[in-house]
Design an enzyme around this catalytic site. Structure first.
Site, PDB file in Angstrom:
ATOM      1  N   ASN A  42       0.818  -1.218   0.000  1.00 19.98           N
ATOM      2  CA  ASN A  42       0.000   0.000   0.000  1.00 19.98           C
ATOM      3  C   ASN A  42       0.851   1.266   0.000  1.00 19.98           C
ATOM      4  OD1 ASN A  42       0.127  -1.461   2.738  1.00 19.98           O
ATOM      5  ND2 ASN A  42      -0.049   0.673   3.353  1.00 19.98           N
ATOM      6  N   GLY A  44       5.334   2.905   0.112  1.00 14.35           N
ATOM      7  CA  GLY A  44       6.778   2.682   0.131  1.00 14.35           C
ATOM      8  C   GLY A  44       7.306   1.850  -1.036  1.00 14.35           C
ATOM      9  N   ARG A  65      -2.521  -5.042   4.418  1.00 15.83           N
ATOM     10  CA  ARG A  65      -3.292  -5.574   5.559  1.00 15.83           C
ATOM     11  C   ARG A  65      -4.501  -4.704   5.861  1.00 15.83           C
ATOM     12  NH1 ARG A  65       0.796  -4.608  10.692  1.00 15.83           N
ATOM     13  NH2 ARG A  65       1.652  -2.628  10.004  1.00 15.83           N
ATOM     14  N   ASP A  90      -2.819  -9.928   5.381  1.00  9.67           N
ATOM     15  CA  ASP A  90      -2.012  -9.659   6.579  1.00  9.67           C
ATOM     16  C   ASP A  90      -1.145 -10.882   6.794  1.00  9.67           C
ATOM     17  OD1 ASP A  90      -0.959  -9.419   9.124  1.00  9.67           O
ATOM     18  OD2 ASP A  90      -2.754  -8.514   9.969  1.00  9.67           O
ATOM     19  N   ASN A 117       7.648  -8.281   0.594  1.00 14.92           N
ATOM     20  CA  ASN A 117       8.118  -6.935   0.936  1.00 14.92           C
ATOM     21  C   ASN A 117       7.644  -6.483   2.317  1.00 14.92           C
ATOM     22  OD1 ASN A 117       8.814  -3.955   0.226  1.00 14.92           O
ATOM     23  ND2 ASN A 117       6.617  -3.929   0.674  1.00 14.92           N
ATOM     24  N   TYR A 229      15.652  -5.880  14.246  1.00 19.64           N
ATOM     25  CA  TYR A 229      15.423  -5.780  12.802  1.00 19.64           C
ATOM     26  C   TYR A 229      16.567  -6.476  12.038  1.00 19.64           C
ATOM     27  CZ  TYR A 229      14.734  -3.507   8.260  1.00 19.64           C
ATOM     28  OH  TYR A 229      14.548  -3.259   6.918  1.00 19.64           O
ATOM     29  N   LYS A 233      16.328  -9.739   9.470  1.00 19.74           N
ATOM     30  CA  LYS A 233      16.758  -9.762   8.065  1.00 19.74           C
ATOM     31  C   LYS A 233      17.877 -10.800   7.843  1.00 19.74           C
ATOM     32  CE  LYS A 233      13.849  -6.657   6.567  1.00 19.74           C
ATOM     33  NZ  LYS A 233      12.711  -7.019   5.735  1.00 19.74           N
TER      34      LYS A 233
HETATM   35  P1  NDP Z   1       7.012   0.938   4.845  1.00 16.64           P
HETATM   36  O1  NDP Z   1       6.855   1.001   6.312  1.00 16.64           O
HETATM   37  O2  NDP Z   1       6.652   2.104   4.013  1.00 16.64           O
HETATM   38  O3  NDP Z   1       6.232  -0.332   4.253  1.00 16.64           O
HETATM   39  C1  NDP Z   1       6.114  -1.514   4.958  1.00 16.64           C
HETATM   40  C2  NDP Z   1       4.888  -2.199   4.446  1.00 16.64           C
HETATM   41  O4  NDP Z   1       4.741  -3.458   5.110  1.00 16.64           O
HETATM   42  C3  NDP Z   1       3.589  -1.413   4.746  1.00 16.64           C
HETATM   43  O5  NDP Z   1       2.750  -1.518   3.633  1.00 16.64           O
HETATM   44  C4  NDP Z   1       3.027  -2.156   5.935  1.00 16.64           C
HETATM   45  O6  NDP Z   1       1.619  -2.020   6.081  1.00 16.64           O
HETATM   46  C5  NDP Z   1       3.402  -3.562   5.538  1.00 16.64           C
HETATM   47  N1  NDP Z   1       3.225  -4.517   6.631  1.00 16.64           N
HETATM   48  C6  NDP Z   1       3.726  -4.495   7.886  1.00 16.64           C
HETATM   49  N2  NDP Z   1       3.258  -5.539   8.579  1.00 16.64           N
HETATM   50  C7  NDP Z   1       2.444  -6.252   7.756  1.00 16.64           C
HETATM   51  C8  NDP Z   1       1.668  -7.417   7.895  1.00 16.64           C
HETATM   52  N3  NDP Z   1       1.589  -8.080   9.047  1.00 16.64           N
HETATM   53  N4  NDP Z   1       0.976  -7.851   6.820  1.00 16.64           N
HETATM   54  C9  NDP Z   1       1.010  -7.194   5.644  1.00 16.64           C
HETATM   55  N5  NDP Z   1       1.690  -6.063   5.463  1.00 16.64           N
HETATM   56  C10 NDP Z   1       2.413  -5.592   6.507  1.00 16.64           C
HETATM   57  O7  NDP Z   1       8.541   0.556   4.633  1.00 16.64           O
HETATM   58  P2  NDP Z   1       9.435   0.270   3.330  1.00 16.64           P
HETATM   59  O8  NDP Z   1       8.686   0.460   2.090  1.00 16.64           O
HETATM   60  O9  NDP Z   1      10.697   0.990   3.554  1.00 16.64           O
HETATM   61  O10 NDP Z   1       9.769  -1.274   3.574  1.00 16.64           O
HETATM   62  C11 NDP Z   1       9.485  -2.290   2.650  1.00 16.64           C
HETATM   63  C12 NDP Z   1      10.462  -3.436   2.881  1.00 16.64           C
HETATM   64  O11 NDP Z   1      11.790  -2.983   2.611  1.00 16.64           O
HETATM   65  C13 NDP Z   1      10.491  -3.963   4.319  1.00 16.64           C
HETATM   66  O12 NDP Z   1      10.611  -5.371   4.307  1.00 16.64           O
HETATM   67  C14 NDP Z   1      11.743  -3.340   4.880  1.00 16.64           C
HETATM   68  O13 NDP Z   1      12.276  -4.074   5.958  1.00 16.64           O
HETATM   69  C15 NDP Z   1      12.641  -3.354   3.669  1.00 16.64           C
HETATM   70  N6  NDP Z   1      13.775  -2.451   3.740  1.00 16.64           N
HETATM   71  C16 NDP Z   1      13.565  -1.109   3.817  1.00 16.64           C
HETATM   72  C17 NDP Z   1      14.654  -0.259   3.895  1.00 16.64           C
HETATM   73  C18 NDP Z   1      14.484   1.227   3.954  1.00 16.64           C
HETATM   74  O14 NDP Z   1      15.521   1.917   4.039  1.00 16.64           O
HETATM   75  N7  NDP Z   1      13.281   1.771   3.899  1.00 16.64           N
HETATM   76  C19 NDP Z   1      16.032  -0.770   3.904  1.00 16.64           C
HETATM   77  C20 NDP Z   1      16.127  -2.206   3.800  1.00 16.64           C
HETATM   78  C21 NDP Z   1      15.028  -2.998   3.710  1.00 16.64           C
HETATM   79  P3  NDP Z   1       0.968  -0.786   6.892  1.00 16.64           P
HETATM   80  O15 NDP Z   1       0.996   0.397   5.964  1.00 16.64           O
HETATM   81  O16 NDP Z   1      -0.403  -1.284   7.187  1.00 16.64           O
HETATM   82  O17 NDP Z   1       1.798  -0.583   8.113  1.00 16.64           O
END
Ligand code: NDP
Length: 310
Positions: A42, A44, A65, A90, A117, A229, A233
């Site tokens: 949704n 990022g 979710r 979720d 992701n 975290y 990972k």
């Molecule tokens: P965001 O927080 O913007 O996005 C995370 C997403 O994961 C959101 O859509 C969130 O939903 C969703 N999420 C969390 N828990 C659940 C769940 N139980 N079921 C379904 N969806 C869930 O962060 P990013 O876009 O930065 O992160 C995306 C991925 O990239 C992650 O795995 C992160 O660890 C990884 N990453 C990010 C980095 C960064 O610098 N940003 C660096 C390295 C890795 P909701 O909106 O409802 O919370």
């Protein structure tokens, strides 16, 4: 400092150059019937991966979710002419995973690409609380495994193979500049790909959580920034290698390739928008991996379209 800025600018130039190389027709193994699923999409990096995959002509299922937020996110792309569908998912909720699998099966039959992701992190800046360790490990590691296990039976059996891409982080590296792991026993166990098993990864995670509960984790040699975290990972990276090994035993025509990548430090809600890479650039390597024509690549770790060591 100047040197490192120059190095970064050069790197970014190289990345944009790579991005401008189009996928030629003979490399294009997918069609508009090829279905990709992205979790936590949704916002990022996940949202960007949906946009880019749909831009390459795949049918993409944006999952979230939160139903309302997800529908809105999908609508933005649908109104832009992208072939994007939505379903709630979720990854922590077994009944949501079950509903999603049932829906995919009924609506599409099979799918081709799974991008794991969805993830959480509760540390921002220099913060290193382990207060939410259980949630971080449950979502990032166990949630990712649960969705993979539930969805493998629905992955299309095709000559080009299906693909699993796990979004991880250099913070989970066992060696190198970004690794802060001091526990040599854990490093040795997770490095040895030949003897690595899912049980070993699970045991490592359980040991970490046990030490957190007992208040002894600080002397455990775990990474000392973004500890929970980073451990999550590290576990997903190791699991990707185990998974790739297991999946490589599938017969020709039923192959599934599993890889992971680090998107860099990305300006998203997770970093409080403090990263140095846009969500678009962060998503790039994941999309590239999902669409790779070279089927021999599996069980590897990537960043900026290059293989890096675990
Ligand atoms: P965001 O927080 O913007 O996005 C995370 C997403 O994961 C959101 O859509 C969130 O939903 C969703 N999420 C969390 N828990 C659940 C769940 N139980 N079921 C379904 N969806 C869930 O962060 P990013 O876009 O930065 O992160 C995306 C991925 O990239 C992650 O795995 C992160 O660890 C990884 N990453 C990010 C980095 C960064 O610098 N940003 C660096 C390295 C890795 P909701 O909106 O409802 O919370």
């Amino acid at each position: 400092m100047v040197g490192s800025k120059e190095k970064r600018d050069k790197r970014l130039q190289e990345i944009s150059l790579l991005r401008t190389i189009p996928y030629s027709d003979h490399q294009r193994w997918w069609t508009s019937e090829t279905v990709a699923v992205v979790t936590g999409a949704n916002r990022g990096i996940g949202f960007e991966m949906v946009r880019q995959l749909a831009g390459h002509g795949l049918t993409v299922i944006l999952t979230s979710r939160d139903e309302n937020v997800g529908v809105e996110a999908a609508k933005i792309l649908q109104e832009g002419g992208f072939n994007v569908d939505f379903h709630r998912l979720d990854i922590l909720d077994p009944s949501s995973i079950q509903d999603f699998c049932k829906w995919i099966q009924e609506k599409y039959g099979f799918f081709d690409v799974l991008i794991n992701n969805a993830g959480v992190n509760y540390n921002v800046g220099t913060g290193n609380s382990v207060e939410f360790s259980q949630m971080v490990l449950s979502t990032n590691y166990y949630g990712t495994k649960n969705i993979i296990n539930a969805m493998i039976p629905l992955m299309r059996r095709a000559s080009q193979g299906a693909r699993i891409v796990n979004v991880t982080s250099r913070l989970g590296r066992l060696k190198g500049r970004h690794s802060k792991l001091e526990n040599e026993t854990v490093r040795a166990k997770l490095m040895d790909v030949d003897s690595l098993t899912e049980e070993i990864v699970d045991e490592t995670v359980s040991e970490f959580l046990k030490q957190v509960e007992e208040g002894t984790w600080e002397s455990g040699g775990w990474p000392h920034s973004f500890t929970d975290y980073s451990v999550s990972k590290m576990a997903v990276n190791a699991y990707t290698r185990v998974l790739a090994k297991e999946l490589s035993e599938r017969p020709e025509g039923e192959k599934i390739y599993a890889n992971c990548f680090c998107p860099g430090w990305v300006k998203t809600a997770m970093t409080g928008y403090a990263g140095n890479v846009s969500a678009e650039d962060g998503a790039d390597t994941g999309v590239w991996l999902a669409l790779l024509p070279d089927q021999a690549i599996t069980g590897k770790f990537f960043a900026e379209r290059r293989e890096i060591s675990f």
